[in-house]
Scaffold this active site. Structure first.
Site, PDB file in Angstrom:
ATOM      1  N   LYS A  90      44.444   6.202  38.996  1.00 28.61           N
ATOM      2  CA  LYS A  90      44.737   4.804  39.787  1.00 28.61           C
ATOM      3  C   LYS A  90      46.040   6.312  40.800  1.00 28.61           C
ATOM      4  O   LYS A  90      46.156   6.418  39.988  1.00 28.61           O
ATOM      5  CB  LYS A  90      45.620   3.594  39.048  1.00 28.61           C
ATOM      6  CG  LYS A  90      44.100   2.837  38.576  1.00 28.61           C
ATOM      7  CD  LYS A  90      44.513   2.016  37.810  1.00 28.61           C
ATOM      8  CE  LYS A  90      43.772   1.292  36.664  1.00 28.61           C
ATOM      9  NZ  LYS A  90      43.972   0.545  35.432  1.00 28.61           N
TER      10      LYS A  90
ATOM     11  N   GLY B 144      42.284  -8.454  27.974  1.00 31.25           N
ATOM     12  CA  GLY B 144      43.231  -9.767  28.453  1.00 31.25           C
ATOM     13  C   GLY B 144      43.091 -10.257  29.721  1.00 31.25           C
ATOM     14  O   GLY B 144      42.800 -11.505  29.262  1.00 31.25           O
ATOM     15  N   GLU B 145      42.808  -9.724  31.066  1.00 28.77           N
ATOM     16  CA  GLU B 145      43.197 -10.526  31.880  1.00 28.77           C
ATOM     17  C   GLU B 145      41.595 -10.995  32.432  1.00 28.77           C
ATOM     18  O   GLU B 145      41.710 -11.886  33.188  1.00 28.77           O
ATOM     19  CB  GLU B 145      43.366  -9.691  32.750  1.00 28.77           C
ATOM     20  CG  GLU B 145      44.780  -8.993  32.767  1.00 28.77           C
ATOM     21  CD  GLU B 145      45.287  -7.604  34.089  1.00 28.77           C
ATOM     22  OE1 GLU B 145      44.566  -8.000  34.669  1.00 28.77           O
ATOM     23  OE2 GLU B 145      45.794  -6.849  33.449  1.00 28.77           O
TER      24      GLU B 145
ATOM     25  N   ARG C 213      52.734   8.888  36.118  1.00 27.82           N
ATOM     26  CA  ARG C 213      52.574   7.965  34.516  1.00 27.82           C
ATOM     27  C   ARG C 213      52.766   8.829  33.761  1.00 27.82           C
ATOM     28  O   ARG C 213      51.767   9.940  33.777  1.00 27.82           O
ATOM     29  CB  ARG C 213      51.548   6.974  34.917  1.00 27.82           C
ATOM     30  CG  ARG C 213      51.799   5.968  33.255  1.00 27.82           C
ATOM     31  CD  ARG C 213      49.438   5.219  32.947  1.00 27.82           C
ATOM     32  NE  ARG C 213      49.599   4.865  31.450  1.00 27.82           N
ATOM     33  CZ  ARG C 213      48.632   5.154  31.322  1.00 27.82           C
ATOM     34  NH1 ARG C 213      47.922   5.040  31.847  1.00 27.82           N
ATOM     35  NH2 ARG C 213      48.889   4.783  29.964  1.00 27.82           N
TER      36      ARG C 213
ATOM     37  N   GLU D  54      51.127  -1.825  36.510  1.00 30.87           N
ATOM     38  CA  GLU D  54      52.134  -0.283  36.294  1.00 30.87           C
ATOM     39  C   GLU D  54      52.620   0.448  37.577  1.00 30.87           C
ATOM     40  O   GLU D  54      53.830   0.760  37.421  1.00 30.87           O
ATOM     41  CB  GLU D  54      51.255   0.628  35.065  1.00 30.87           C
ATOM     42  CG  GLU D  54      50.865   0.110  33.772  1.00 30.87           C
ATOM     43  CD  GLU D  54      49.646   0.796  33.325  1.00 30.87           C
ATOM     44  OE1 GLU D  54      49.605   0.983  31.587  1.00 30.87           O
ATOM     45  OE2 GLU D  54      48.730   0.967  33.945  1.00 30.87           O
TER      46      GLU D  54
ATOM     47  N   ARG E 104      32.066  -5.718  28.303  1.00 27.54           N
ATOM     48  CA  ARG E 104      31.830  -6.753  28.585  1.00 27.54           C
ATOM     49  C   ARG E 104      30.306  -6.357  28.210  1.00 27.54           C
ATOM     50  O   ARG E 104      29.874  -7.604  28.291  1.00 27.54           O
ATOM     51  CB  ARG E 104      31.686  -6.253  30.792  1.00 27.54           C
ATOM     52  CG  ARG E 104      33.062  -6.208  31.227  1.00 27.54           C
ATOM     53  CD  ARG E 104      33.168  -5.386  32.365  1.00 27.54           C
ATOM     54  NE  ARG E 104      32.318  -4.817  32.737  1.00 27.54           N
ATOM     55  CZ  ARG E 104      32.733  -3.539  33.796  1.00 27.54           C
ATOM     56  NH1 ARG E 104      34.060  -3.572  34.667  1.00 27.54           N
ATOM     57  NH2 ARG E 104      33.475  -2.132  32.712  1.00 27.54           N
TER      58      ARG E 104
ATOM     59  N   ARG F   9      38.845   4.088  20.236  1.00 30.07           N
ATOM     60  CA  ARG F   9      39.357   4.398  19.233  1.00 30.07           C
ATOM     61  C   ARG F   9      39.363   3.496  17.498  1.00 30.07           C
ATOM     62  O   ARG F   9      39.552   2.593  17.514  1.00 30.07           O
ATOM     63  CB  ARG F   9      40.696   4.349  19.511  1.00 30.07           C
ATOM     64  CG  ARG F   9      40.854   5.903  20.221  1.00 30.07           C
ATOM     65  CD  ARG F   9      42.200   5.753  21.476  1.00 30.07           C
ATOM     66  NE  ARG F   9      41.598   5.537  22.679  1.00 30.07           N
ATOM     67  CZ  ARG F   9      42.500   5.497  23.446  1.00 30.07           C
ATOM     68  NH1 ARG F   9      44.300   5.150  23.150  1.00 30.07           N
ATOM     69  NH2 ARG F   9      42.323   5.492  24.763  1.00 30.07           N
TER      70      ARG F   9
ATOM     71  N   ASN G 135      48.196   7.115  37.840  1.00 32.39           N
ATOM     72  CA  ASN G 135      48.415   6.671  37.474  1.00 32.39           C
ATOM     73  C   ASN G 135      46.808   6.832  37.134  1.00 32.39           C
ATOM     74  O   ASN G 135      46.267   6.549  36.714  1.00 32.39           O
ATOM     75  CB  ASN G 135      48.598   5.592  37.653  1.00 32.39           C
ATOM     76  CG  ASN G 135      48.849   4.729  36.072  1.00 32.39           C
ATOM     77  OD1 ASN G 135      48.039   5.006  35.087  1.00 32.39           O
ATOM     78  ND2 ASN G 135      49.036   3.027  35.953  1.00 32.39           N
TER      79      ASN G 135
ATOM     80  N   LEU H 110      45.313  -5.436  26.526  1.00 33.21           N
ATOM     81  CA  LEU H 110      43.757  -5.265  25.784  1.00 33.21           C
ATOM     82  C   LEU H 110      43.000  -4.496  26.525  1.00 33.21           C
ATOM     83  O   LEU H 110      42.564  -4.934  27.666  1.00 33.21           O
ATOM     84  CB  LEU H 110      43.301  -6.436  25.535  1.00 33.21           C
ATOM     85  CG  LEU H 110      44.242  -7.510  24.329  1.00 33.21           C
ATOM     86  CD1 LEU H 110      43.502  -8.930  23.910  1.00 33.21           C
ATOM     87  CD2 LEU H 110      44.816  -6.449  23.205  1.00 33.21           C
ATOM     88  N   GLY H 111      42.186  -3.289  26.392  1.00 35.96           N
ATOM     89  CA  GLY H 111      41.877  -3.391  27.759  1.00 35.96           C
ATOM     90  C   GLY H 111      40.644  -1.710  26.221  1.00 35.96           C
ATOM     91  O   GLY H 111      40.754  -2.311  24.997  1.00 35.96           O
ATOM     92  N   SER H 112      39.886  -0.855  27.159  1.00 37.12           N
ATOM     93  CA  SER H 112      39.634   0.120  26.232  1.00 37.12           C
ATOM     94  C   SER H 112      40.272   0.629  25.116  1.00 37.12           C
ATOM     95  O   SER H 112      40.218   1.424  24.146  1.00 37.12           O
ATOM     96  CB  SER H 112      38.851   1.026  27.612  1.00 37.12           C
ATOM     97  OG  SER H 112      39.955   1.508  27.972  1.00 37.12           O
ATOM     98  N   GLY H 113      41.815   1.347  26.000  1.00 35.45           N
ATOM     99  CA  GLY H 113      43.390   1.490  25.083  1.00 35.45           C
ATOM    100  C   GLY H 113      44.268  -0.043  24.866  1.00 35.45           C
ATOM    101  O   GLY H 113      44.025  -0.659  26.115  1.00 35.45           O
TER     102      GLY H 113
ATOM    103  N   HIS I 136      51.866   1.899  26.149  1.00 34.62           N
ATOM    104  CA  HIS I 136      51.674   0.878  27.294  1.00 34.62           C
ATOM    105  C   HIS I 136      53.148   0.569  27.669  1.00 34.62           C
ATOM    106  O   HIS I 136      53.121  -0.197  28.029  1.00 34.62           O
ATOM    107  CB  HIS I 136      50.321   0.033  26.555  1.00 34.62           C
ATOM    108  CG  HIS I 136      49.382   0.022  26.233  1.00 34.62           C
ATOM    109  ND1 HIS I 136      48.799   0.204  26.042  1.00 34.62           N
ATOM    110  CD2 HIS I 136      48.447   1.456  27.208  1.00 34.62           C
ATOM    111  CE1 HIS I 136      47.279   0.542  25.793  1.00 34.62           C
ATOM    112  NE2 HIS I 136      47.463   1.551  26.483  1.00 34.62           N
TER     113      HIS I 136
END
Length: 400
Positions: free
Chosen positions: A17, A336-337, A92, A387, A288, A244, A10, A212-215, A183
């Site tokens: 990953k 998001g998590e 991926r 994923e 963060r 972005r 990934n 929800l993350g960096s992308g 995604h």
């Protein structure tokens, strides 16, 4: 009985990953990540069976190809007992373009189409191609067992009125210019998990999934299928993101080129790598750190407020597509998590839709999936992204 395992790669722009997974039993034997942090490279591998971690740090950042080779070398030397049972490699791939709408065994034609689609995902597809090339070289016995699983595939159920742009139709017909989304692998996964949590068949499930993350992207899912999503032709459209810009007036680009005399290359770099919360805060793209500075730095506060406002607007807009029934909203992805603070700010704007957060339940915990709504609220779930499990299952099914 001989195990049949899948190796998953990934590949992102700043991290890689990887996992070795039993796709039938949904058991992860190995999970690993290579992260590029400034001038160093860190590699972590966790063996779920022995409960042991392998940590390595390197004082240099090698080429992307060298990092993929590093993963294969580590697996071959330290985890051969798992690698010997691998029957396929799942990759991926962010963008499959107009023609790659489902998982595909990789051949020359698929490789060519992934390469052609790189124009729509310049921060991602080129890295996928490197990973695929190295895999074919390092695992010759699996040369015909490499499978591409596309982030865009889940979104091919979106109707024309959602995926077309209001430009002359010939650009879609002749050049495949349309909204593809991204995604999709994780949006599919959280749909499956939400179905289990609500004990409701997927084909009756109406949810809004917030990755929800960096992308970041949001997807409207009606009767288990994607009907609209925030990312477009490329992963640049939609929400405010780490670097972005998300949705902007297209004329801004003309203004930058014509009036500010910026080159097309400079504008592209600005909108993809220097905008988002990084551009607004002028501090960092790390949510963060921005959250830690929220009450002491006005620009950090502004960047997070802009991000949350855009997410709430998309959720509100997508609620109109739910055919009269909205079962839940889902938070997933790194932010998001893990950010109860950002979840609270987003949901606070959704009271008109009958979404209310329970402050105690919203506190971060170690559960994979949990709900954070009050008793009198519609369901709000936090579901950990996975994923790699979907990629492993899709790869196994494709090879079968």
């Amino acid at each position: 009985m001989k195990k049949k395992l899948i190796l998953v790669l990934n590949c992102g722009s700043s991290s890689i990953k990887f996992s070795i997974i039993d796709p039938v039993k949904c058991i992860a034997y190995i999970d690993g990540i290579v992260e590029l942090i400034q001038s160093t490279t860190s590699l972590m591998v966790y063996d779920h069976i022995t409960d042991k971690k392998l940590l390595n740090k390197f004082n240099e950042v090698g080429s992307y190809k060298k990092l993929i080779i590093l993963i294969f070398d580590i697996l071959s030397s330290k985890y051969k007992n798992y690698l010997d049972f691998v029957i396929g490699i799942g990759h991926r791939v962010v963008h499959g373009g107009q023609y790659l709408k489902k998982p595909m065994i990789i051949n020359d034609d698929v490789l060519l189409k992934v390469q052609e689609s790189s124009i729509f995902a310049p921060l991602h597809n080129p890295f996928h191609l490197i990973a695929i090339t190295v895999s074919l070289q390092k695992m010759l016995k699996l040369k015909n067992n490499n499978v591409a699983v596309f982030d865009t595939a889940f979104h091919h159920t979106i109707p024309k009125e959602s995926f077309l742009y209001a430009i002359p139709y010939r650009f879609y017909k002749n050049h495949s210019i349309r909204r593809y989304g991204a995604h999709g692998i994780n949006h599919l996964y959280v749909t499956q998990q939400c179905s289990l949590l609500l004990k409701k068949p997927i084909n009756q499930l109406n949810i809004i999934s917030c990755h929800l993350g960096s992308g970041s992207s949001i997807t409207a899912i009606v009767n288990g299928k994607s009907v609209d999503t925030s990312m477009g032709l490329t992963p640049l459209e939609g929400l405010v993101m780490g670097t972005r810009c998300g949705d902007i007036d297209p004329y801004i680009i003309f203004y930058m080129i014509q009036q500010l005399k910026m080159s097309v290359t400079d504008v592209q770099k600005l909108l993809t790598k220097e905008s988002g919360v990084l551009g607004i805060s002028s501090i960092t793209s790390d949510f963060r750190e921005l959250e830690n500075r929220y009450y002491v730095d006005k620009r950090a506060k502004l960047s997070i407020n802009m991000f949350c406002r855009r997410v709430s607007k998309y959720i509100s807009g997508y609620s109109s597509l739910m055919c009269g029934k909205l079962d839940a909203i889902i938070f997933t992805g790194g932010i998001g998590e893990n950010s109860s603070f950002i979840r609270k700010k987003i949901v606070k704007k959704l009271s008109l839709l009958n979404f209310f957060i329970d402050i105690k339940k919203n506190i971060k915990n170690n559960k994979t999936n949990f709900f954070i709504n009050t008793i009198d609220s519609r369901s709000i779930f936090v579901i950990r992204a996975n994923e790699n499990q979907v990629i492993a299952q899709e790869t196994y099914s494709c090879l079968q």
